[in-house]
Write a protein that holds these residues in place. Structure first.
Motif, PDB file in Angstrom:
ATOM      1  N   GLN A  67       0.818  -1.213   0.000  1.00 36.87           N
ATOM      2  CA  GLN A  67       0.000   0.000   0.000  1.00 36.87           C
ATOM      3  C   GLN A  67       0.855   1.268   0.000  1.00 36.87           C
ATOM      4  O   GLN A  67       0.452   2.284  -0.562  1.00 36.87           O
ATOM      5  N   LEU A  68       2.023   1.213   0.641  1.00 38.50           N
ATOM      6  CA  LEU A  68       2.920   2.375   0.685  1.00 38.50           C
ATOM      7  C   LEU A  68       3.805   2.493  -0.559  1.00 38.50           C
ATOM      8  O   LEU A  68       4.524   3.477  -0.710  1.00 38.50           O
ATOM      9  N   ASP A  69       3.764   1.514  -1.409  1.00 35.58           N
ATOM     10  CA  ASP A  69       4.594   1.494  -2.618  1.00 35.58           C
ATOM     11  C   ASP A  69       3.949   2.382  -3.682  1.00 35.58           C
ATOM     12  O   ASP A  69       3.264   1.906  -4.584  1.00 35.58           O
ATOM     13  N   ARG A  70       4.196   3.687  -3.542  1.00 37.62           N
ATOM     14  CA  ARG A  70       3.580   4.671  -4.437  1.00 37.62           C
ATOM     15  C   ARG A  70       4.605   5.732  -4.824  1.00 37.62           C
ATOM     16  O   ARG A  70       5.488   6.078  -4.052  1.00 37.62           O
ATOM     17  N   ARG A  71       4.422   6.226  -6.020  1.00 40.23           N
ATOM     18  CA  ARG A  71       5.330   7.224  -6.596  1.00 40.23           C
ATOM     19  C   ARG A  71       5.525   8.430  -5.691  1.00 40.23           C
ATOM     20  O   ARG A  71       6.644   8.897  -5.492  1.00 40.23           O
ATOM     21  N   GLU A  72       4.455   8.958  -5.118  1.00 39.41           N
ATOM     22  CA  GLU A  72       4.568  10.183  -4.316  1.00 39.41           C
ATOM     23  C   GLU A  72       5.426   9.982  -3.074  1.00 39.41           C
ATOM     24  O   GLU A  72       5.930  10.944  -2.508  1.00 39.41           O
ATOM     25  N   PHE A  73       5.641   8.751  -2.669  1.00 40.05           N
ATOM     26  CA  PHE A  73       6.495   8.479  -1.523  1.00 40.05           C
ATOM     27  C   PHE A  73       7.940   8.232  -1.932  1.00 40.05           C
ATOM     28  O   PHE A  73       8.858   8.715  -1.295  1.00 40.05           O
ATOM     29  N   GLY A  74       8.147   7.448  -2.981  1.00 38.95           N
ATOM     30  CA  GLY A  74       9.487   6.950  -3.242  1.00 38.95           C
ATOM     31  C   GLY A  74      10.148   7.343  -4.531  1.00 38.95           C
ATOM     32  O   GLY A  74      11.162   6.763  -4.902  1.00 38.95           O
ATOM     33  N   LYS A  75       9.634   8.355  -5.209  1.00 38.63           N
ATOM     34  CA  LYS A  75      10.164   8.668  -6.544  1.00 38.63           C
ATOM     35  C   LYS A  75      11.640   9.050  -6.562  1.00 38.63           C
ATOM     36  O   LYS A  75      12.305   8.857  -7.553  1.00 38.63           O
ATOM     37  N   ASP A  76      12.175   9.570  -5.484  1.00 38.81           N
ATOM     38  CA  ASP A  76      13.573  10.013  -5.469  1.00 38.81           C
ATOM     39  C   ASP A  76      14.478   9.121  -4.626  1.00 38.81           C
ATOM     40  O   ASP A  76      15.581   9.514  -4.268  1.00 38.81           O
ATOM     41  N   MET A  77      14.018   7.909  -4.320  1.00 35.83           N
ATOM     42  CA  MET A  77      14.794   7.015  -3.461  1.00 35.83           C
ATOM     43  C   MET A  77      15.202   5.766  -4.236  1.00 35.83           C
ATOM     44  O   MET A  77      14.506   5.368  -5.171  1.00 35.83           O
ATOM     45  N   SER A  78      16.301   5.157  -3.817  1.00 36.27           N
ATOM     46  CA  SER A  78      16.672   3.869  -4.405  1.00 36.27           C
ATOM     47  C   SER A  78      15.622   2.841  -3.978  1.00 36.27           C
ATOM     48  O   SER A  78      14.912   3.037  -2.975  1.00 36.27           O
ATOM     49  N   ALA A  79      15.535   1.745  -4.700  1.00 29.84           N
ATOM     50  CA  ALA A  79      14.539   0.718  -4.406  1.00 29.84           C
ATOM     51  C   ALA A  79      14.687   0.180  -2.978  1.00 29.84           C
ATOM     52  O   ALA A  79      13.705   0.055  -2.245  1.00 29.84           O
ATOM     53  N   ASP A  80      15.917  -0.134  -2.574  1.00 29.23           N
ATOM     54  CA  ASP A  80      16.131  -0.674  -1.226  1.00 29.23           C
ATOM     55  C   ASP A  80      15.842   0.367  -0.150  1.00 29.23           C
ATOM     56  O   ASP A  80      15.181   0.063   0.850  1.00 29.23           O
ATOM     57  N   ALA A  81      16.325   1.576  -0.327  1.00 28.21           N
ATOM     58  CA  ALA A  81      16.085   2.625   0.670  1.00 28.21           C
ATOM     59  C   ALA A  81      14.587   2.865   0.829  1.00 28.21           C
ATOM     60  O   ALA A  81      14.089   3.021   1.950  1.00 28.21           O
ATOM     61  N   PHE A  82      13.863   2.850  -0.268  1.00 28.37           N
ATOM     62  CA  PHE A  82      12.423   3.071  -0.204  1.00 28.37           C
ATOM     63  C   PHE A  82      11.724   1.923   0.529  1.00 28.37           C
ATOM     64  O   PHE A  82      10.856   2.147   1.365  1.00 28.37           O
ATOM     65  N   LEU A  83      12.110   0.696   0.262  1.00 29.80           N
ATOM     66  CA  LEU A  83      11.517  -0.449   0.939  1.00 29.80           C
ATOM     67  C   LEU A  83      11.770  -0.383   2.445  1.00 29.80           C
ATOM     68  O   LEU A  83      10.860  -0.531   3.256  1.00 29.80           O
ATOM     69  N   TYR A  84      13.006  -0.143   2.830  1.00 30.47           N
ATOM     70  CA  TYR A  84      13.359  -0.124   4.253  1.00 30.47           C
ATOM     71  C   TYR A  84      12.716   1.056   4.977  1.00 30.47           C
ATOM     72  O   TYR A  84      12.393   0.963   6.165  1.00 30.47           O
ATOM     73  N   THR A  85      12.504   2.148   4.257  1.00 28.58           N
ATOM     74  CA  THR A  85      11.835   3.309   4.836  1.00 28.58           C
ATOM     75  C   THR A  85      10.350   3.035   5.011  1.00 28.58           C
ATOM     76  O   THR A  85       9.753   3.417   6.020  1.00 28.58           O
ATOM     77  N   ARG A  86       9.739   2.336   4.052  1.00 32.89           N
ATOM     78  CA  ARG A  86       8.334   1.933   4.210  1.00 32.89           C
ATOM     79  C   ARG A  86       8.187   1.026   5.436  1.00 32.89           C
ATOM     80  O   ARG A  86       7.206   1.121   6.169  1.00 32.89           O
ATOM     81  N   CYS A  87       9.174   0.172   5.655  1.00 33.64           N
ATOM     82  CA  CYS A  87       9.154  -0.687   6.846  1.00 33.64           C
ATOM     83  C   CYS A  87       9.140   0.158   8.113  1.00 33.64           C
ATOM     84  O   CYS A  87       8.459  -0.188   9.093  1.00 33.64           O
ATOM     85  N   ALA A  88       9.864   1.257   8.119  1.00 32.37           N
ATOM     86  CA  ALA A  88       9.907   2.135   9.295  1.00 32.37           C
ATOM     87  C   ALA A  88       8.542   2.745   9.576  1.00 32.37           C
ATOM     88  O   ALA A  88       8.146   2.885  10.737  1.00 32.37           O
ATOM     89  N   VAL A  89       7.821   3.084   8.528  1.00 35.28           N
ATOM     90  CA  VAL A  89       6.472   3.619   8.713  1.00 35.28           C
ATOM     91  C   VAL A  89       5.587   2.558   9.364  1.00 35.28           C
ATOM     92  O   VAL A  89       4.861   2.848  10.325  1.00 35.28           O
ATOM     93  N   VAL A  90       5.661   1.335   8.870  1.00 28.89           N
ATOM     94  CA  VAL A  90       4.873   0.243   9.448  1.00 28.89           C
ATOM     95  C   VAL A  90       5.284   0.004  10.901  1.00 28.89           C
ATOM     96  O   VAL A  90       4.439  -0.159  11.782  1.00 28.89           O
ATOM     97  N   ALA A  91       6.582   0.028  11.162  1.00 26.93           N
ATOM     98  CA  ALA A  91       7.085  -0.211  12.525  1.00 26.93           C
ATOM     99  C   ALA A  91       6.578   0.834  13.514  1.00 26.93           C
ATOM    100  O   ALA A  91       6.446   0.540  14.701  1.00 26.93           O
ATOM    101  N   ASP A  92       6.261   2.017  13.037  1.00 28.53           N
ATOM    102  CA  ASP A  92       5.765   3.070  13.923  1.00 28.53           C
ATOM    103  C   ASP A  92       4.286   2.924  14.260  1.00 28.53           C
ATOM    104  O   ASP A  92       3.740   3.724  15.015  1.00 28.53           O
ATOM    105  N   GLY A  93       3.630   1.912  13.711  1.00 32.55           N
ATOM    106  CA  GLY A  93       2.269   1.591  14.128  1.00 32.55           C
ATOM    107  C   GLY A  93       1.178   2.064  13.192  1.00 32.55           C
ATOM    108  O   GLY A  93       1.407   2.802  12.241  1.00 32.55           O
ATOM    109  N   ARG A  94      -0.004   1.604  13.506  1.00 29.69           N
ATOM    110  CA  ARG A  94      -1.167   1.821  12.650  1.00 29.69           C
ATOM    111  C   ARG A  94      -1.519   3.294  12.470  1.00 29.69           C
ATOM    112  O   ARG A  94      -1.821   3.734  11.362  1.00 29.69           O
TER     113      ARG A  94
END
Length: 156
Positions: A67-94
């Motif tokens: 659900q977080l895999d969207r252009r407006e979030f990750g357009k300027d990030m490497s694929a791995d950095a974007f994935l790991y950053t999305r994980c941080a959002v999930v880790a911070d809770g609902r």
């Protein structure tokens, strides 16, 4: 109630609500910027079984990251950095996750600060290994790799 006792023998199906409840129960009281403590607690909680709980957690995690895999979030990030950053959002809770989905500008502090929670990705595999003693060659309904959500990356 500890995270382990919350899962042990009680939870066999992990729906969206129980996924977020487990994240909350396993979250450390002290800030954990890399989510390593969260990942360890989740692994411990899930490793008591059953395997269906681990699979359900993997499905919910994949869905949240998808659900977080969207252009407006990750357009300027490497694929791995974007994935790991999305994980941080999930880790911070609902609440944080839902806020970021509703307002993409709230993703910026994660992306700008390069907050990563890569360890969250390995929780289902490690819990499965602990529970069964076997490696898990798993797949989930949704692919969480960067760019998998084609609708999220479509040109506006």
């Amino acid at each position: 109630m500890s995270a382990v006792s919350a899962v042990s023998g009680i939870m066999t199906v992990v729906d969206e609500d129980s996924f977020w409840q487990l994240i909350e129960q396993c979250s450390p009281s002290d800030p954990d910027p890399d989510a390593d403590q969260l990942a360890e607690a989740l692994t411990e909680a899930l490793a008591v079984g059953p395997v269906s709980t681990i699979r359900g957690f993997a499905e919910q995690l994949a869905w949240a990251l998808y659900q977080l895999d969207r252009r407006e979030f990750g357009k300027d990030m490497s694929a791995d950095a974007f994935l790991y950053t999305r994980c941080a959002v999930v880790a911070d809770g609902r609440a944080v996750y839902e806020s970021v989905l509703a307002d993409p500008t709230l993703f910026a502090p994660y992306a700008n600060g390069l907050v990563w929670a890569e360890s969250l990705l390995y929780v289902p595999d490690e819990a499965h290994l602990e529970l069964t003693g076997q490696e898990w060659d798993r797949s989930t309904r949704y692919d969480y790799e960067t760019g998998s959500n084609t609708d999220g990356w479509a040109e506006a």
